[in-house]
Design a protein around this motif. Sequence first.
Motif, mmCIF file in Angstrom:
data_model
loop_
_atom_site.group_PDB
_atom_site.id
_atom_site.type_symbol
_atom_site.label_atom_id
_atom_site.label_comp_id
_atom_site.label_asym_id
_atom_site.label_seq_id
_atom_site.Cartn_x
_atom_site.Cartn_y
_atom_site.Cartn_z
ATOM 1 N N ILE A 120 8.858 8.044 0.626
ATOM 2 C CA ILE A 120 8.597 6.597 0.541
ATOM 3 C C ILE A 120 8.998 5.917 1.838
ATOM 4 C CG2 ILE A 120 9.244 4.462 -0.632
ATOM 5 C CD1 ILE A 120 9.612 6.081 -3.198
ATOM 6 N N GLU A 121 10.166 6.285 2.348
ATOM 7 C CA GLU A 121 10.646 5.681 3.593
ATOM 8 C C GLU A 121 9.730 6.026 4.764
ATOM 9 O OE1 GLU A 121 12.996 3.225 5.759
ATOM 10 O OE2 GLU A 121 13.084 3.607 3.600
ATOM 11 N N ARG A 122 9.218 7.254 4.793
ATOM 12 C CA ARG A 122 8.328 7.664 5.872
ATOM 13 C C ARG A 122 7.030 6.864 5.859
ATOM 14 N NH1 ARG A 122 4.117 10.764 5.695
ATOM 15 N NH2 ARG A 122 4.668 11.534 3.600
ATOM 16 N N VAL A 123 6.438 6.692 4.678
ATOM 17 C CA VAL A 123 5.172 5.954 4.573
ATOM 18 C C VAL A 123 5.386 4.484 4.926
ATOM 19 C CG1 VAL A 123 3.400 5.145 2.967
ATOM 20 C CG2 VAL A 123 4.160 7.530 2.901
ATOM 21 N N ARG A 124 6.486 3.907 4.461
ATOM 22 C CA ARG A 124 6.762 2.506 4.784
ATOM 23 C C ARG A 124 6.963 2.329 6.287
ATOM 24 N NH1 ARG A 124 7.638 -1.036 0.948
ATOM 25 N NH2 ARG A 124 8.811 -2.369 2.394
ATOM 26 N N SER A 125 7.547 3.330 6.916
ATOM 27 C CA SER A 125 7.727 3.270 8.366
ATOM 28 C C SER A 125 6.387 3.370 9.085
ATOM 29 C CB SER A 125 8.659 4.398 8.819
ATOM 30 O OG SER A 125 8.792 4.399 10.232
ATOM 31 N N GLU A 126 5.498 4.219 8.596
ATOM 32 C CA GLU A 126 4.177 4.365 9.205
ATOM 33 C C GLU A 126 3.356 3.086 9.060
ATOM 34 O OE1 GLU A 126 2.492 7.703 7.290
ATOM 35 O OE2 GLU A 126 3.669 9.202 8.408
ATOM 36 N N LEU A 127 3.531 2.394 7.921
ATOM 37 C CA LEU A 127 2.803 1.147 7.688
ATOM 38 C C LEU A 127 3.469 -0.056 8.343
ATOM 39 C CD1 LEU A 127 1.877 1.591 3.900
ATOM 40 C CD2 LEU A 127 0.357 1.830 5.866
ATOM 41 N N GLY A 128 4.662 0.127 8.861
ATOM 42 C CA GLY A 128 5.380 -0.964 9.524
ATOM 43 C C GLY A 128 6.129 -1.868 8.576
ATOM 44 N N GLN A 156 0.805 -1.227 0.000
ATOM 45 C CA GLN A 156 0.000 0.000 0.000
ATOM 46 C C GLN A 156 0.836 1.275 0.000
ATOM 47 O OE1 GLN A 156 -2.825 -0.254 3.338
ATOM 48 N NE2 GLN A 156 -4.406 -0.292 1.788
ATOM 49 N N THR A 157 2.117 1.154 -0.084
ATOM 50 C CA THR A 157 2.976 2.326 0.065
ATOM 51 C C THR A 157 2.590 3.451 -0.881
ATOM 52 O OG1 THR A 157 4.826 0.914 0.736
ATOM 53 C CG2 THR A 157 5.351 3.147 -0.004
ATOM 54 N N TYR A 158 2.426 3.128 -2.158
ATOM 55 C CA TYR A 158 2.218 4.172 -3.156
ATOM 56 C C TYR A 158 0.791 4.699 -3.186
ATOM 57 C CZ TYR A 158 6.873 3.037 -4.719
ATOM 58 O OH TYR A 158 8.246 2.850 -4.765
ATOM 59 N N GLN A 159 -0.104 4.088 -2.407
ATOM 60 C CA GLN A 159 -1.456 4.622 -2.310
ATOM 61 C C GLN A 159 -1.498 5.881 -1.455
ATOM 62 O OE1 GLN A 159 -4.367 1.698 -1.149
ATOM 63 N NE2 GLN A 159 -3.450 0.095 -2.408
ATOM 64 N N PHE A 160 -0.482 6.065 -0.633
ATOM 65 C CA PHE A 160 -0.450 7.216 0.270
ATOM 66 C C PHE A 160 0.604 8.247 -0.157
ATOM 67 C CE2 PHE A 160 -1.927 3.529 2.654
ATOM 68 C CZ PHE A 160 -3.073 4.022 3.251
ATOM 69 N N LEU A 161 1.094 8.124 -1.384
ATOM 70 C CA LEU A 161 2.124 9.028 -1.862
ATOM 71 C C LEU A 161 1.644 9.836 -3.052
ATOM 72 C CD1 LEU A 161 5.178 6.590 -1.652
ATOM 73 C CD2 LEU A 161 4.808 8.606 -0.213
ATOM 74 N N SER A 162 2.329 10.922 -3.311
ATOM 75 C CA SER A 162 2.037 11.724 -4.489
ATOM 76 C C SER A 162 2.551 11.020 -5.741
ATOM 77 C CB SER A 162 2.679 13.109 -4.346
ATOM 78 O OG SER A 162 4.078 12.979 -4.167
#
Length: 317
Positions: free
Chosen positions: A50-58, A36-42
């Motif tokens: 990318i690293e921030r979102v992956r960290s938030e998703l675990g 789901q990483t790229y669903q929450f990115l521009s």
Amino acid sequence: METLQYALRKFIYSIPLLFGVTLIAFTLMVYFGPDQTYQFLSKNPTPEEIERVRSELGYDQAFAVRYVQYLGDLATLNLGNSNSSGERVTQILVKHIPVSVALALPGFILSVVLGVSIALIAAFYRGTWVDKGIMVFAVVGMSISFLIVVIAFQIIFCSFYGLNWFPVQGWDVDSVGSYLSHVTVPTMAIVFVALGYNTRFYRAVIVEEMNRDYVRTARAFGASPVKLLFKHVLKNAMIPIITRVIITLPFIVIGGNIIIEKYFSIPGIGQVTLEAIISGDLPIVKAVVALTAVLYVFALILTDISYKMIDPRVSYK
């Protein structure tokens, strides 16, 4: 007291099964589930985003750490929030599971009651045209795709091309009449498909019981065939029947009927789970998998307890 002790002991013995199911399911979700990483990115994210979102998703944590955390969340019933909607997963389950139960339960009950009744008739007239006709009907019901049955019943009962008696889609249960109008066609579809499988299974169980020595002895002493069938044969055949019924319950509670829910736009847990699998909403998928495993274990325990209720000779030891 003995029953409670047995249930507790059985549940403890089932813990390895729960670990195995959750481990396999978690492995499949982590390594083969959607990312789901790229669903929450521009559209053109930076490496830092990318690293921030992956960290938030675990996603940046080790597998063992994520699995232990998952087990801890299950133990504390902290199922987290949906990645798609942000809603608490527990609230999603509480909201959608009753819909699936209300949708599937009438068809399940009717298919069991009718299946046992028709199987008794087939067994009573075993080898005659009545028995053969029932078996032909059962095979036909088993051979037709569930999706085809759903589409056909919707056209016949819900469209202007047919009788147009019931609503095509939606789930409005504000009153008993509204509920019945929405659940009737799905119930008929469930019964039509499940009846064939149930009838064949129940007939086989009943016919096997009719071949026991005590049945032949009772017949030799002039026992009434009808009384013998309903009072003795059916009672002694209840263990495999009850087993089949109870083992099916968890999948009704948690799975509902995905095809019917999707086709009739019914907001049950089956449709929610399917959408979560497609979108990669892992918190929902993980919760559903774990809940299914737990309910299955409880179904096994309830099955064993029911044996004692049906046949007092059964021992818990």
